[in-house]
Design an enzyme around this catalytic site. Structure first.
Site, PDB file in Angstrom:
ATOM      1  CB  CYS A  69      53.620  21.265  47.824  1.00  0.00           C
ATOM      2  SG  CYS A  69      53.008  23.158  48.022  1.00  0.00           S
ATOM      3  CG  HIS A 102      41.244  37.191  33.499  1.00  0.00           C
ATOM      4  ND1 HIS A 102      40.628  37.887  34.282  1.00  0.00           N
ATOM      5  CD2 HIS A 102      40.221  36.441  32.707  1.00  0.00           C
ATOM      6  CE1 HIS A 102      39.149  37.957  33.898  1.00  0.00           C
ATOM      7  NE2 HIS A 102      38.849  37.147  32.852  1.00  0.00           N
TER       8      HIS A 102
END
Ligand code: RB5
Length: 149
Positions: A69, A102
């Site tokens: 977006c 991570h």
């Protein structure tokens, strides 16, 4: 510029009107990827949560997906309402690397109004090719993302 990113699973992608141009460019420049483009397909104003919902409902285990977006924020906020989704807003490839290694992110949210296609391709390449670093501490933290439900 045409990229051969090494990744051979189906890839869902969706955007609102503010992300559509980058979506089309990204697909055009990485045609070897198995894109499943869910829209939008024109510049008519449209609501980003609808596209995030459409994509997240189709996202299966072990799949990755892209949402675009204007800022990437709205898509990330909506996508992260789904417990099987770990959406990460990435504006450079270092962030993308950390989002994969991570956080085991499975949905890449891109800010269509703030990056160009060259940047998007490097972010996408890193996102698709970086494995989760399954150190016990990273595993434990990712496990905790859905608690409490
Ligand atoms: C649309 O103008 C814009 O608000 C949207 O694309 C997105 O940036 C929201 O997070």
């Amino acid at each position: 510029m045409s990229e051969n990113i090494s990744y051979n699973l189906p890839l869902l992608i969706a955007s609102d009107h503010a992300g559509m141009e980058l979506k089309q460019e990204l697909i055009k420049h990485s045609q070897n990827l198995l894109w499943n483009d869910l829209g939008c397909f024109n510049k008519e104003k449209t609501d980003y949560p609808d596209w995030a919902e459409k994509l997240c409902k189709k996202l299966k285990n072990n799949m990755k997906a892209i949402l675009i977006c204007g800022t990437g924020q709205g898509m990330a906020i909506k996508a992260n309402r789904y417990s099987h989704v770990r959406a990460a807003l990435c504006w450079d490839s270092k962030i993308a690397h950390l989002a994969r290694s991570h956080n085991n992110a499975n949905v890449l949210c891109l800010p269509g109004r703030f990056i160009n296609v060259k940047q998007a391709i490097s972010i996408l390449t890193v996102f698709l090719t970086t494995p989760f670093d399954n150190k016990p501490s990273y595993e434990r933290r990712v496990e905790k993302l859905n608690h409490p439900q």
